[in-house]
Design a protein around this motif. Structure first.
Motif, PDB file in Angstrom:
ATOM      1  N   GLU A 290       0.826  -1.194   0.000  1.00 31.06           N
ATOM      2  CA  GLU A 290       0.000   0.000   0.000  1.00 31.06           C
ATOM      3  C   GLU A 290       0.865   1.250   0.000  1.00 31.06           C
ATOM      4  O   GLU A 290       2.020   1.232   0.448  1.00 31.06           O
ATOM      5  N   ARG A 291       0.276   2.317  -0.493  1.00 26.80           N
ATOM      6  CA  ARG A 291       0.963   3.604  -0.429  1.00 26.80           C
ATOM      7  C   ARG A 291       1.046   4.078   1.019  1.00 26.80           C
ATOM      8  O   ARG A 291       0.136   3.819   1.812  1.00 26.80           O
ATOM      9  N   PRO A 292       2.089   4.818   1.355  1.00 23.63           N
ATOM     10  CA  PRO A 292       2.185   5.343   2.721  1.00 23.63           C
ATOM     11  C   PRO A 292       1.225   6.504   2.938  1.00 23.63           C
ATOM     12  O   PRO A 292       0.875   7.231   1.996  1.00 23.63           O
TER      13      PRO A 292
ATOM     14  N   TYR B  83      -2.343  10.310  -2.954  1.00 23.30           N
ATOM     15  CA  TYR B  83      -1.846  10.040  -1.607  1.00 23.30           C
ATOM     16  C   TYR B  83      -2.734  10.716  -0.568  1.00 23.30           C
ATOM     17  O   TYR B  83      -3.263  11.811  -0.799  1.00 23.30           O
ATOM     18  N   GLU B  84      -2.857  10.076   0.585  1.00 21.49           N
ATOM     19  CA  GLU B  84      -3.480  10.722   1.742  1.00 21.49           C
ATOM     20  C   GLU B  84      -2.420  11.556   2.431  1.00 21.49           C
ATOM     21  O   GLU B  84      -1.377  11.034   2.847  1.00 21.49           O
TER      22      GLU B  84
ATOM     23  N   ALA C 216      -0.288  10.108  14.872  1.00 17.08           N
ATOM     24  CA  ALA C 216      -0.878  10.821  13.739  1.00 17.08           C
ATOM     25  C   ALA C 216      -1.326   9.881  12.624  1.00 17.08           C
ATOM     26  O   ALA C 216      -1.996  10.316  11.680  1.00 17.08           O
ATOM     27  N   GLY C 217      -0.928   8.612  12.722  1.00 14.14           N
ATOM     28  CA  GLY C 217      -1.316   7.645  11.710  1.00 14.14           C
ATOM     29  C   GLY C 217      -0.627   7.844  10.382  1.00 14.14           C
ATOM     30  O   GLY C 217      -1.229   7.617   9.322  1.00 14.14           O
ATOM     31  N   VAL C 218       0.655   8.266  10.428  1.00 16.17           N
ATOM     32  CA  VAL C 218       1.385   8.506   9.184  1.00 16.17           C
ATOM     33  C   VAL C 218       2.596   7.575   9.111  1.00 16.17           C
ATOM     34  O   VAL C 218       3.159   7.157  10.135  1.00 16.17           O
TER      35      VAL C 218
ATOM     36  N   TRP D 124       9.135   3.342  -1.221  1.00 18.05           N
ATOM     37  CA  TRP D 124       8.116   4.369  -1.426  1.00 18.05           C
ATOM     38  C   TRP D 124       8.672   5.564  -2.195  1.00 18.05           C
ATOM     39  O   TRP D 124       7.957   6.245  -2.929  1.00 18.05           O
ATOM     40  N   GLY D 125       9.956   5.825  -1.991  1.00 14.88           N
ATOM     41  CA  GLY D 125      10.560   7.046  -2.515  1.00 14.88           C
ATOM     42  C   GLY D 125      10.511   7.172  -4.022  1.00 14.88           C
ATOM     43  O   GLY D 125      10.427   8.291  -4.552  1.00 14.88           O
ATOM     44  N   GLU D 126      10.555   6.057  -4.741  1.00 15.51           N
ATOM     45  CA  GLU D 126      10.512   6.144  -6.204  1.00 15.51           C
ATOM     46  C   GLU D 126       9.220   6.791  -6.673  1.00 15.51           C
ATOM     47  O   GLU D 126       9.224   7.687  -7.524  1.00 15.51           O
ATOM     48  N   ASP D 127       8.104   6.351  -6.133  1.00 15.04           N
ATOM     49  CA  ASP D 127       6.818   6.914  -6.549  1.00 15.04           C
ATOM     50  C   ASP D 127       6.649   8.338  -6.037  1.00 15.04           C
ATOM     51  O   ASP D 127       6.079   9.188  -6.727  1.00 15.04           O
ATOM     52  N   LEU D 128       7.144   8.612  -4.829  1.00 15.46           N
ATOM     53  CA  LEU D 128       7.082   9.977  -4.311  1.00 15.46           C
ATOM     54  C   LEU D 128       7.839  10.925  -5.233  1.00 15.46           C
ATOM     55  O   LEU D 128       7.358  12.026  -5.554  1.00 15.46           O
TER      56      LEU D 128
END
Length: 436
Positions: free
Chosen positions: A237-239, A272-273, A353-355, A420-424
């Motif tokens: 899942e996405r972060p 992204y959330e 914070a749920g992040v 995750w960083g590639e998509d970010l």
């Protein structure tokens, strides 16, 4: 502009598959030195660099003539910040102190790269002993501006296309900040994830070995070689992303905050959330504690060298050593303990914070004008103090000057952060000019 960035991951694929030879790559990289180095000054001068590198590249190609046997960094030229000891090369550390007083065994990080098939491209300029006394290096995006410090040459060499990978260190902000200033990817791992043996120490508690590349995938490949216990992941899942707000963010300039907001908007548009996370209300205390800690440990690291060669230290470095000598033992012990506790505070706040990832500016703003000031590392300080992994990717510009988006994950989550960083990075790649 003298930028010519070479993404590492596709280059490695071509080298390992035999689609490109290490010798041909070396010729291209040295040609780039010929085109840009006189103005950028990223590299410590080396007589006969091309001849040495061609010889080593030819030997590597002969050793691994079968593509199936080629190691993960086969033929990759690596720039090395000149506080890492490399066999056969003096360590100058940007200082006038004699090299005979700055000796040591070869860096573990360097040895891991060489064992993985990389080639030592050469030493890169650093500020003196990785503090603030500037190197001669200039920002390839705008020669009248600093590339940042203390890993000045490593960031500039990758940004100028001289080499696709470079080693640096961060004690406050010396990987993330120069990467942002130069418009490339900087990765600072969790504390001690990359061994620190074999480099000129600044702070035992805060020194981190990090990397510079033009691509996040390349940073992940280098990390797989350099980091202890690397175990790649493919998150399902996405972060959930958290934009840091509060007194910490107030330290950034309007341009730095505008870049952060533009990046957050681009990520929200990409699905992204994105949440807002208030934290670090005591940032001034954290800053002061880290400053005292690193000054005291710099004084300890250089005690013998400073006693013998103190008159050859730059005034800025000597002044910090004198400050460090005034830090009491109890204060140092408390600061070390507080740094470990601070790591838990970061993780607890992220959980509340749920992040999964925190976002902030990678520097207060774009690179300052002039090369006598390497810029302020204040936006990187808390994440270095806590020893959590950090990544910066290009995100917007002010004129010709890049901005960086800093992403931070919990301690030990390096594999997830880089995955995750590639998509970010892709999501913010088209962020254009922001208000300066």
């Amino acid at each position: 502009m003298l930028t010519d960035r070479r993404p590492l991951e596709p280059l490695v694929s071509a080298l390992r598959a035999g689609e490109r030879s290490p010798t041909a790559l070396i010729d291209d990289c040295v040609a780039r030195i010929d085109a840009a180095e006189e103005e950028v000054q990223a590299l410590v001068p080396e007589s006969g660099r091309r001849t040495r590198l061609r010889r080593e590249a030819d030997a590597l190609a002969t050793r691994y003539d079968d593509p199936a046997t080629r190691p993960p960094l086969f033929g990759v030229p690596v720039g090395v910040k000149d506080i890492f000891h490399v066999d056969g090369f003096p360590t100058l550390a940007g200082s006038s102190v004699p090299p005979t007083a700055i000796t040591g065994r070869e860096s573990t990080a360097m040895r891991r790269l060489l064992d993985a098939g990389a080639l030592h491209f050469g030493k890169t300029h650093t500020t003196e002993f990785a503090y603030f006394e500037p190197a001669p290096t200039r920002n390839p995006n705008a020669l009248g501006h600093t590339p940042g410090g203390s890993s000045s040459g490593s960031a500039a060499a990758v940004a100028a296309g001289m080499c696709p990978l470079a080693l640096g260190t961060q004690t406050v902000g010396s990987v993330i900040r120069p990467a942002a200033f130069c418009g490339i990817v900087g990765y600072k791992p969790s504390y001690d994830r990359i061994p620190r043996e074999g480099l000129v120490s600044f702070s035992e508690t805060a020194d981190h070995v990090g990397t510079f590349t033009a691509d996040v995938a390349g940073a992940a490949r280098a990390a797989s070689v350099l980091c202890d216990g690397w175990d790649p992941v493919r998150p399902d899942e996405r972060p959930v992303l958290g934009v840091v707000e509060g007194p910490y963010l107030d330290q950034a300039t309007p341009a730095g905050r505008a870049g952060l907001e533009a990046g957050a908007d681009a990520l929200a548009d990409a699905g992204y959330e994105v949440r807002r996370v208030s934290m670090l209300d005591d940032i001034e205390t954290v800053n002061d504690r880290h400053d005292a800690l690193t000054a005291a440990e710099l004084a300890l690291s250089h005690a013998e060298r400073y006693a013998e060669h103190g008159d050859q230290f730059a005034d800025t470095t000597a002044d910090l050593i004198e400050v460090g000598r005034g830090v009491g033992v109890d204060e140092l012990v408390d600061a070390r303990a507080a740094a470990r506790e601070f790591r838990t505070r970061i993780e607890d706040r992220m959980r509340e914070a749920g992040v999964d990832v925190l976002l902030s500016p990678a520097a207060p703003g774009p690179a300052p004008e002039g090369i006598d000031d390497t810029g302020d590392p204040i936006m990187n300080l808390p994440w270095t103090h806590g020893g959590v992994p950090a990544l910066t990717v290009p995100c917007g510009r002010v004129g010709d000057l890049p901005l960086g988006l800093q992403a931070v994950a919990p301690f030990g989550a390096d594999e997830s952060l880089l995955a995750w960083g590639e998509d970010l990075a892709d999501a913010v790649a088209d962020v254009g000019a922001v208000d300066g």
